[in-house]
Scaffold this motif. Structure first.
Motif, mmCIF file in Angstrom:
data_model
loop_
_atom_site.group_PDB
_atom_site.id
_atom_site.type_symbol
_atom_site.label_atom_id
_atom_site.label_comp_id
_atom_site.label_asym_id
_atom_site.label_seq_id
_atom_site.Cartn_x
_atom_site.Cartn_y
_atom_site.Cartn_z
ATOM 1 N N THR A 14 7.759 8.838 -4.826
ATOM 2 C CA THR A 14 6.492 8.146 -4.656
ATOM 3 C C THR A 14 5.717 8.758 -3.483
ATOM 4 O O THR A 14 6.103 9.784 -2.936
ATOM 5 N N PRO A 107 3.067 0.623 -4.773
ATOM 6 C CA PRO A 107 4.146 0.041 -3.967
ATOM 7 C C PRO A 107 4.620 -1.320 -4.453
ATOM 8 O O PRO A 107 5.801 -1.647 -4.318
ATOM 9 N N VAL A 200 9.615 9.267 -0.433
ATOM 10 C CA VAL A 200 8.159 9.134 -0.295
ATOM 11 C C VAL A 200 7.601 10.446 0.245
ATOM 12 O O VAL A 200 7.894 10.826 1.387
ATOM 13 N N ARG A 202 5.004 12.802 1.962
ATOM 14 C CA ARG A 202 4.006 12.520 3.003
ATOM 15 C C ARG A 202 3.433 13.837 3.525
ATOM 16 O O ARG A 202 4.168 14.755 3.871
ATOM 17 N N GLN A 279 -1.638 2.044 0.762
ATOM 18 C CA GLN A 279 -0.351 2.462 0.203
ATOM 19 C C GLN A 279 0.628 2.809 1.322
ATOM 20 O O GLN A 279 1.802 2.422 1.283
ATOM 21 N N TRP A 282 2.229 -0.157 2.955
ATOM 22 C CA TRP A 282 3.292 -0.717 2.118
ATOM 23 C C TRP A 282 4.567 0.099 2.223
ATOM 24 O O TRP A 282 5.658 -0.459 2.414
ATOM 25 N N PHE A 283 4.468 1.408 2.090
ATOM 26 C CA PHE A 283 5.668 2.246 2.123
ATOM 27 C C PHE A 283 6.399 2.110 3.462
ATOM 28 O O PHE A 283 7.633 2.061 3.511
ATOM 29 N N CYS A 289 12.614 3.138 1.860
ATOM 30 C CA CYS A 289 11.884 4.396 1.721
ATOM 31 C C CYS A 289 12.356 5.452 2.709
ATOM 32 O O CYS A 289 12.479 5.188 3.913
#
Length: 319
Positions: A14, A107, A200, A202, A279, A282-283, A289
Motif C-alpha cells: 500500500t 486505509p 507501505v 513512501r 492517507q 492513517w498509515f 504498517c
C-alpha cells in the motif's frame, strides 16, 4: 478477543496515491506466486478508470486482479460489503494454492481487513438529530472542522461531504467523550509491523507532490474529461460513494461551466495532495504498517525481493 481473520496472513502493498504501487505489485505478485486483490475503494466502479488510476488491461492480464469493476458508479458500497467480498476472494485464491496480495491505497479497507469492523456504541438518536440540525444550519465544512479538532485521524478518513459518517463520528464523541478513532484502536487487536506483511511505499514529500501533479496532467491527457462525460451522459449521476473520488467533481464543475480547465486541474492537484496527506495520517496510525522508503526509478524485481526478505516467515492471527 475477536476470532481469527482470514486476511491476517495475507500480503499487503500500500501507500499514498501516485507512489507507484501497481508496477511494483506485479513484480511482488510474480515473486510470491500471488493473485492481486484491489485495496481501492474507487477501483470497484465500472467505467471509472482514468481518474482512479486503475491497473491497465495489460497489468490485469499479467496477474489476476480481483474486486475491480464490480459495481456501477450509481451504487453505494460499504466497508462491510468489501470485507465480505475480500474474504471470499481470499478463500478462492488459497483454493488454487496461491498467495493473496492486497494492493491499493484505501486505509479504511486495510484496517478493516487487519482488525475487523468496529460498530461502536448504539445509536443515540437524540444526539444524532441535534447534529443533523447543526449540519443544516452551519454546513458540512464547519462540522468537519470541529471533527478535525477532536479526532484528526477520523477526520482524515471522512470526506467533508460524507454527511452520514461525519454525523456518526461527532455523535460517538458527544455520547462517550472519546474520539471514535481511539475507541476503534482500543477495540482492535493490533500487532507490530514486525509480525505483519503490510508494506507501505513512501517517497520524499517533494517527489511525491511532483508525481501527483504529473499524474493529474497525464490523466487529463488520457481523457479524464471524456470519461466523466460518458459517466454522466443522459442525466446520470454518480452515487454518494463514487462521487467522493478525487477529480470527478472538479471535472463535473468544469463541464457545467463553473471552472475553466486550468483551475480544474489545479483544484484536482490540490485535492489529491490533501488526500495523500490524509492517507499518510492513517498509515502512521496503524501499528501493522512497515514503511519502505523509495525514490526515483525503482527496480521493481529487486524491491520485491527486499520486501519478501523483510517479511516474517509466518503470520499468526489472534486465537
Amino acid at each position: 478477543m475477536p476470532p481469527a481473520l482470514p486476511a491476517l496472513d495475507c500480503w499487503f502493498l500500500t501507500g499514498v496515491t501516485a507512489t507507484g504501487k501497481s508496477r511494483i505489485a506485479l513484480a511482488l505478485a510474480d515473486r510470491l506466486g500471488a493473485e492481486i486483490i484491489s485495496l481501492d475503494s474507487m477501483a470497484i466502479y465500472r467505467g471509472m478508470d482514468i481518474g482512479t488510476a486503475k491497473p491497465t488491461p495489460e497489468q490485469q492480464a499479467a496477474v489476476p486482479h480481483h474486486l475491480i469493476d464490480i459495481i456501477e458508479p450509481s451504487e453505494d458500497y460499504s466497508v462491510a460489503q468489501y470485507v465480505d467480498a475480500a474474504h471470499a476472494k481470499i478463500a478462492e485464491i488459497r483454493g488454487r494454492g496461491r498467495e493473496a496480495l492486497f494492493v491499493g491505497g484505501t486505509p479504511l479497507y486495510l484496517k478493516a481487513l487487519l482488525r475487523g469492523l468496529f460498530e461502536g456504541p448504539p445509536a443515540n438518536w437524540e444526539l444524532r438529530q441535534e447534529i443533523e440540525r447543526e449540519v443544516a444550519e452551519v454546513g458540512n465544512e464547519a462540522l468537519h472542522a470541529r471533527l478535525e479538532q477532536i479526532d484528526p485521524v477520523a477526520a482524515s478518513a471522512i470526506h467533508v461531504r460524507d454527511t452520514r459518517r461525519l454525523i456518526r463520528a461527532l455523535e460517538v464523541f458527544r455520547a462517550t467523550g472519546l474520539p471514535i478513532s481511539h475507541q476503534q484502536m482500543e477495540f482492535d487487536d493490533a500487532r507490530s509491523a514486525a509480525e505483519c506483511r503490510v508494506f507501505v511505499l513512501r517517497r520524499p514529500k517533494p517527489e511525491q507532490s511532483a508525481r501527483i501533479n504529473e499524474r493529474v496532467e497525464e490523466m487529463a491527457e488520457r481523457g479524464l474529461i471524456e470519461e466523466v462525460e460518458r459517466l454522466t451522459a443522459n442525466g446520470r449521476l454518480l452515487g454518494r460513494t463514487a462521487s467522493q473520488a478525487v477529480g470527478y467533481r472538479e471535472v463535473i464543475e468544469f463541464l457545467a461551466g463553473q471552472r475553466d480547465r486550468a483551475s480544474m486541474l489545479e483544484r484536482i492537484k490540490t485535492r489529491t495532495r490533501q488526500f495523500a496527506k490524509r492517507q499518510g495520517v492513517w498509515f502512521r496510525s496503524l501499528l501493522e504498517c512497515r514503511f519502505v522508503d523509495i525514490e526515483g526509478e525503482v527496480d521493481a524485481a529487486a524491491l520485491a525481493e527486499q520486501i519478501v526478505a523483510a517479511a516474517p516467515r509466518s503470520v499468526a492471527g489472534p486465537q
